[in-house]
Enzyme design. Structure first.
Site, short mmCIF file in Angstrom:
data_model
loop_
_atom_site.label_atom_id
_atom_site.label_comp_id
_atom_site.label_asym_id
_atom_site.label_seq_id
_atom_site.Cartn_x
_atom_site.Cartn_y
_atom_site.Cartn_z
N CYS A 1 0.85 -1.19 0.00
CA CYS A 1 0.00 0.00 0.00
C CYS A 1 0.88 1.24 0.00
CB CYS A 1 -0.89 -0.03 1.24
SG CYS A 1 -1.98 1.40 1.40
N HIS B 1 -9.15 -3.57 -2.13
CA HIS B 1 -8.21 -2.75 -1.37
C HIS B 1 -8.67 -1.29 -1.32
CE1 HIS B 1 -3.91 -1.81 -0.15
NE2 HIS B 1 -4.31 -0.62 -0.57
N GLU B 2 -9.04 -0.74 -2.47
CA GLU B 2 -9.43 0.68 -2.52
C GLU B 2 -10.77 0.91 -1.83
OE1 GLU B 2 -7.07 2.65 -3.20
OE2 GLU B 2 -5.82 1.09 -4.09
N HIS C 1 -10.09 1.20 1.77
CA HIS C 1 -9.58 2.53 2.12
C HIS C 1 -10.73 3.49 2.38
CE1 HIS C 1 -5.27 2.77 1.98
NE2 HIS C 1 -5.20 2.16 0.80
#
Length: 164
Positions: free
Chosen positions: A91, A133-134, A137
């Site tokens: 990341c 993953h995004e 976030h």
């Protein structure tokens, strides 16, 4: 290019769920998308969430296999339930650290574009990993949260050694 500093672990913006974009035609949103697209277009960058550049809005960009794009107000709506990947993940907000992270093989995200039109982004393997993953976030989560205990402990020790 509008260079934007990448926020790193420890910055509260990374742990705060992002706000929904209410007006995709707002000039500030257009500028955000331009910044996300420009800043993800560098070697070694697969994805970039708005909060990683200090903007607490639900938007991210990707750079996978030569395809660069963005999505506003993404919602993770589907993931493979019986196929997984367990490769190393890193990341930009946790610089230099890569650990085995279990993710679904396939993911599908629904959101909108700058005109407010529906947008569907889906993919397998690296794209599937990027979408998950995004979206994490934007919910205020880092990939570190998904690590097995032994890897998480090691990662946190490394972060302390780096002074982050």
């Amino acid at each position: 290019m509008a260079f934007r500093e990448i926020r790193v672990v420890g910055d509260p913006v990374l742990r705060t769920p992002c706000d929904w974009i209410t007006d995709p035609r707002d000039p500030g949103v257009k500028q955000l998308v331009e910044d996300l697209l420009e800043n993800v277009d560098e070697d070694g960058r697969a994805g970039l969430a708005a909060n990683q550049i200090g903007v607490s809005l639900r938007a991210f960009s990707w750079n996978i296999d030569g395809e660069i794009g963005y999505v506003l107000n993404p919602k993770l709506v589907a993931m493979s339930e019986d196929e997984y990947q367990d490769g190393d993940e890193g990341c930009l907000s946790v610089p230099g650290l890569f650990y085995p992270t279990k993710r679904a093989w396939y993911a599908r995200v629904e959101g909108i574009d700058l005109d407010g039109k529906p947008l569907v982004v889906e993919g397998e393997e690296l794209m599937g990993r990027c979408l998950q993953h995004e979206c994490d976030h934007l919910e205020g989560h880092l990939y570190l949260d998904k690590l097995e205990r032994k890897y998480r402990k090691e990662a946190l020790q490394q972060i302390r050694k780096m002074g982050l």
